[in-house]
Structures are given as structure tokens and as C-alpha cells.
Design an enzyme around this catalytic site. Structure first.
Site: not given
Ligand code: HAS
Length: 583
Positions: A256, A260, A407-409, A470-471
């Protein structure tokens, strides 16, 4: 955008109204710390990391659409034999090249650049970083051989009982060790800078990358123990089997925080560079640092959220990790707030008005900015999906379904990859001394990615909710209900659009580095944003490693200690592995 030099030497974007919204990133003249000019050999060194990263992205991304097309019955695998012999070999290549190689080489190369430009000095021990780079590169070659010969088709999450050839584990170990060695080079450089600048706050772009390197070193302890104590002895035939529960616990200890490690360099750019590119300043240096320190503490002790359905991990510990996972949501909310505030500040200086009307004034025709803005917008949806995954009970619905790649894409393949692509739109010209080839095409490339990803990831999320695993080569599955079919087709269409975007990116990069050298004065600078408030006003505790490292260690012991002791104590190396070869 036109930049005027203020008395005292601070390069400032022009006030609103006079900025040229069509100017490419090359118009920036840099910010604090950027007075240091990288030497040619430093540029070549960073460029070597970035070149390998981009090659991995392009080759790996060609494998992705193969799976997406297979979903709707267009099976191209037979045409690729004997290079790709199975769906799982293609999937392993795709995951390893895109999720592990593209990211790691890009991040280490980019951190070399942010460390030197941020601190305004060369690396203190460049030989250390050179050794690290070569160890990583040798590791990459050693990993590639078994993957290409189909003896390591164990996917990018390589935990047992799937068993790979020993060279796969050895090669990955070298990649990780090489990144640690380069990390050491970054700490020593920061230490040397601090010695020469007592009492001065470390420049954010350098500090952010170095905090990420520290987090990575803590996080990869899990996978290091897994490989050295279980996978390598097992693949050499020294032990007969593995303990899959303990192996998965070790793996997700790293797995995990790995996400980050991918995300934080994009955040370095969103906080420390994008505001400058947009014509403004960083809204809060303190909040930027706080978010990074929070990631150092809470990125690691959350791994059981990948093991919610694993037997052998008590429910209480799954609940504790579910709770901690929600805490890792906060630094991303701080990021959303601070980055949007910085962008609004920039847009209003450019003449933007209104509650949301200012968004139009952002330099959308700058490919680097457009790619990063689109990446951040997709991340909003990726983040919402992440929170859904983190919920212990909702996870039972989506685990191991097509929802997870959906999700991860949106996260690693959009928030991270599209941001890194945006960064290369100024960095490759900066390093190569050549102008970006067809900036207009580069803007289009980012939009094509955005559209393709929306179609692809939405279809995958819906398929997951409908129960599609998946997979799995779903095109060959005999159990596909009619309601999946439209979404399987949408997955293929989205994958096809993404393939077009990757090909556009490949063309832009190849033509850029083949282009003619441009005069030194026209070479794009590194856009480092100033903070609205002087970083010297940032509290000292937001500039010190010690308290945060201690807190990270303590939380790790609490969140993982009892379970690790229990699982190691009851370890049972009885899973033979070789009986489980699905390819
Ligand atoms: Fe995840 C599974 C929970 C974030 C990647 N995640 C995965 C897997 C990958 C992955 C690769 O709790 C699959 C692994 C596998 O192959 O089995 N993930 C989370 C949570 C977050 C999260 C709570 N994941 C990521 C990030 C990844 C990533 C970042 C890659 C870089 N994830 C999980 C969980 C699983 C999981 C379970 C397991 C699922 C399962 O059962 O297999 C949090 O960190 C997300 C928080 C993010 C936010 C978004 C904030 C938004 C922002 C953008 C602001 C917008 C702006 C644009 C600035 C709340 C910062 C403004 C634009 C204008 C034009 C004004």
C-alpha cells in the site's frame, strides 16, 4: 506567459491580464533554488532514468489494450506468439513495466532533479547515486529475462503461492536496493545543505522528494523480508514451501505505501511546480509539508485493507487498519484544498473571476499544465473509489472484481502517470536542450488519455459491481451474463482510446529528442513555485525528520507488531507453490 525580473532577483509572473495563456512551460524562468544550473553530465544522468522510465511506459502500455480487447472477444495474443505466450504473461509485463519500472525510474530520476534544483547544489556524493542507478538497471535486466521467457508470469503483486523463477525475485531486489542507495545520496545532499544553511527551512520541492524516499525505505522493509526469507530460498529449492498468509502480510506492508511512493512525486509537482506554471504561487508551504509528513506516518500501517477477506488475520486488526486507512485520506484532502487554492490564486492573477469561472483562465493550452490538471480531476474519482475500498464491509462487494483495476487506473494510471507525462513535457526539453515537438498535439494527447480513461475505468467499476472478476480473460469465459457485454465492449473502446494516447505520447517524445538543439536561452527552465508566505515562517517542527520518523516507527510497531509476532511464531511453510502454475 511573460516573466519580469523583480528588483532583488525574484522572477515573478506578470500580473493578471498580461500573461500569455498559450505560452508553453518553457516560458518560465524558474524559482527559488533554480539558480543552480545542472551540468551536462547531471542532465544525462537524470535523463537516463527518465529514458528507461518512458520506454517501460510505452512498451508496458502496449500490453494493456491486449487485455481490454480480449474482453470483447478480440483476442490478439495468438498473433504475438512466441513473444507473449499467455494472457498472464502479457498482464505481468503490463503491471511490472507500468506499475513498477516506469514509476520507480521516473521517481528516482525526478527526485535527483528536485534535490539538486531545490537545494541549488549538486549531489554531495554523486558516485553513490551512480552506483544506485546501475544496481537498479542491472536489476531491471535480471527481472526482464524470466518475464520474457514466461517463467515469471506471477503478476506485479508477486506473492505466493504463485512461484517465479529466482531471477525475477533477485532482479526486483536489486531494483529496490538501487533505489535505497540513491535515497542515501539524497539524504547526504540534504544533510550537507543543512550544514551550510543553519536555521533555513529546507526548500519544499527538495524536501518533499526526500520525505518520499524515506517513506519508501521504511515501506520496502516488508518486501525485502519477504524476498530474502521466503521467496528466494523457495525459488532456489532451499525450502519446500511458503506461508501465503505471512507472505501476503509482508507484501502488503510494502504494497500500500507503494501507491503513495508513486503519488508523492506528482504531489511535489502539484504543490511545488504547477502553481508557478499556472502563473501563481504555492498557497501554503506549511500545509504542503504537513501533508508529506502525514504520508510518512500513515502510509505504511494500513496494509490489512488489502487482506480484508484473508483468513488468518483477526478481524480486530482488519478494523484497526480500516480506521487508519481513513486517516491517509486527510493529507489528500489537504492537497485538494491547497492545490486548488494555489490554482485559484494563479488564475485570478491572470484575470480570472467568479466562484468557478477562474478555472477558464488557467493555461489549458500548456500541455504540462493541462495533463496535470486532468490527472488531478481524475484523481477525485480515484480517491472516492479508494474510500469505498477502504470500508471493511463495502470491500467485500468489490474485492477481486474488475472494480479494483478500475480504481487503480484512475490513481496510478491517471493521477500519477498523466502527471508524470505532464512533467516530461517540460523536463525532457530541459534535459535534452530541444524544444517540445508539437505542443498542441501534447495537449490533445492529455485530453485523449482523459476521455479514454473515463470510458475504461467507468466500465471496469460497473463490471466489478456486477461481479466480473479481475485478472480473468473474460473474452474466453463461459459464464458471462448478457448485462456485462456492453460494459466489456466499453472497456475495449476505452483501452483503444488509451492506446492512441500512448502512441501520441511516444511520437512526441521520440520527435522531441530527435529535434534540433535550441539556443540555451530558449531551453525551458525548471518551474519551481514560490510560496505566498515566506517558508521561513513555517514552524520548525514541519522541517525536522526526527519527530516524524519516531512517530512513524511507533505507529508501525503498534499497527503491525502484534500480528507480525503472531504470524511469524505460527509460520507454516507448507504451501508447495509449484503445483499452482496457471499459465
Ligand atoms: Fe488504492 C487497491 C484504498 C489511493 C493504487 N489501490 C489499490 C490497488 C492499487 C491502488 C494499484 O482500502 C490494487 C492493488 C492490487 O493489485 O491488488 N486507495 C485506497 C485509499 C486511497 C487510495 C483509501 N490507490 C490510491 C492511490 C493509488 C492507489 C493514490 C496509486 C497511486 N486501494 C484502497 C484499497 C484497496 C486499494 C482498500 C484494496 C482493494 C481490494 O480489495 O483489493 C486514498 O489515498 C485516496 C485519497 C484521495 C482522495 C482524492 C483527493 C483529490 C485530489 C485532487 C484534487 C483536484 C485538483 C484538480 C487539485 C480523497 C488531491 C483541480 C482542477 C481544477 C481544474 C481546478
Amino acid at each position: 506567459m511573460t516573466i519580469v525580473e523583480e528588483p532583488g532577483g525574484t522572477a515573478e509572473p506578470t500580473p493578471s491580464g498580461t500573461a500569455d495563456p498559450t505560452a508553453p512551460s518553457g516560458a518560465y524562468v524558474g524559482g527559488p533554488g533554480s539558480a543552480y544550473e545542472l551540468t551536462d553530465s547531471e542532465k544525462t544522468f537524470i535523463g537516463a532514468h527518465i529514458g528507461i522510465a518512458i520506454a517501460a511506459l510505452i512498451v508496458g502500455s502496449l500490453m494493456g489494450p491486449l487485455q481490454a480487447f480480449q474482453f470483447s472477444g478480440l483476442d490478439l495474443y495468438p498473433y504475438l506468439e512466441p513473444v507473449i505466450q499467455s494472457y498472464y504473461q502479457g498482464l505481468t509485463l503490463h503491471g511490472v513495466l507500468n506499475a513498477l519500472v516506469w514509476t520507480t525510474f521516473f521517481i528516482v530520476g525526478f527526485t535527483n532533479l528536485t534535490t539538486m534544483k531545490g537545494l541549488g547544489r549538486p549531489l554531495s556524493h554523486p558516485m553513490i547515486n551512480k552506483v544506485g542507478f546501475w544496481v537498479m538497471t542491472i536489476g531491471l535486466v535480471v527481472t526482464a529475462i524470466p518475464i520474457l521467457t514466461n517463467s515469471a508470469s506471477v503478476l506485479y503483486t508477486f506473492y505466493p503461492p504463485l512461484k517465479a523463477n529466482w531471477a525475477f525475485y533477485l532482479g526486483l531486489t536489486l531494483v529496490v536496493v538501487g533505489s535505497w542507495i540513491e535515497g542515501l545520496g539524497f539524504y547526504l545532499t540534504l544533510g550537507a545543505w543543512r550544514k551550510d544553511n543553519p536555521g533555513v527551512r529546507s526548500p519544499f520541492v527538495a524536501l518533499g522528494g526526500i520525505i518520499n524516499a524515506a517513506m519508501w525505505q521504511i515501506a520496502t522493509l516488508g518486501v525485502a523480508v519477504l524476498i530474502l526469507t521466503m521467496l528466494l530460498p523457495w525459488s532456489f529449492g532451499l525450502i519446500d514451501g511458503t506461508d501465503p498468509t505471512l507472505a501476503r502480510t509482508y507484501f502488503w506492508f510494502t504494497g500500500h505505501p507503494l501507491v503513495y511512493f508513486w503519488l508523492l512525486p506528482a504531489y511535489v509537482s502539484w504543490y511545488g511546480m504547477l502553481p508557478r506554471q499556472a502563473g501563481g504561487k504555492l498557497f501554503s508551504d506549511s500545509l504542503a509539508r504537513l501533508a508529506f509528513w502525514m504520508f510518512l506516518i500513515v502510509s505504511v500501517p494500513v496494509g490489512f485493507h488489502h487482506q480484508f477477506v484473508d483468513p488468518g488475520v483477526p478481524q480486530t486488526w482488519k478494523w484497526i487498519h480500516a480506521g487508519l486507512t481513513y486517516s491517509v485520506f486527510f493529507p489528500s484532502m489537504i492537497t485538494a484544498f491547497t492545490v486548488i487554492a494555489s490554482l485559484e490564486y494563479a488564475a485570478k492573477r491572470r484575470g480570472g473571476t467568479g466562484l468557478v469561472g477562474w478555472i477558464r483562465q488557467l493555461p489549458w493550452l500548456d500541455p504540462s499544465v493541462a495533463a496535470q490538471l486532468l490527472a488531478a480531476i481524475l484523481f477525485v474519482f480515484g480517491g472516492i473509489g479508494g474510500l469505498t475500498n477502504a470500508s471493511y464491509n463495502l470491500n467485500l462487494v468489490i474485492h477481486n472484481t474488475a472494480w479494483v483495476p478500475g480504481h487503480f487506473h484512475l490513481t496510478v494510471a491517471s493521477a500519477v502517470t498523466l502527471s508524470f507525462i505532464g512533467i516530461t513535457y517540460w523536463m525532457v526539453p530541459h534535459l535534452s536542450g530541444r524544444a517540445l515537438w508539437r505542443p498542441g498535439l501534447a495537449v490533445a494527447q492529455a485530453w485523449v488519455w482523459f476521455v479514454g480513461m473515463i470510458i475504461f475505468s467507468n466500465a471496469m467499476h460497473v463490471l466489478g459491481l456486477l461481479g466480473a472478476p479481475r485478472r480473468t480473460p473474460l473474452g474466453d469465459a463461459t459464464y458471462v451474463p448478457e448485462e456485462w457485454e456492453g460494459h466489456l465492449l466499453r472497456t475495449s473502446i476505452g483501452g483503444g482510446i488509451l492506446l492512441i494516447s500512448v502512441l501520441m505520447y511516444a511520437a512526441i517524445m521520440i520527435m522531441t529528442v530527435r529535434g534540433k538543439k535550441i539556443p540555451a536561452g530558449d531551453v525551458p527552465e525548471v518551474p519551481i513555485a514560490e510560496s505566498i508566505r515566506s517558508p521561513q515562517l513555517t514552524p520548525l517542527w514541519l522541517d525536522r525528520f526526527k519527530p516524524w520518523l519516531l512517530a512513524a516507527g511507533a505507529l508501525l510497531v503498534i499497527a503491525y507488531g502484534p500480528q507480525l509476532v503472531d504470524q511469524i511464531w505460527n509460520m507454516n511453510l507448507n504451501s508447495p507453490g509449484t503445483e499452482f502454475v496457471p499459465w
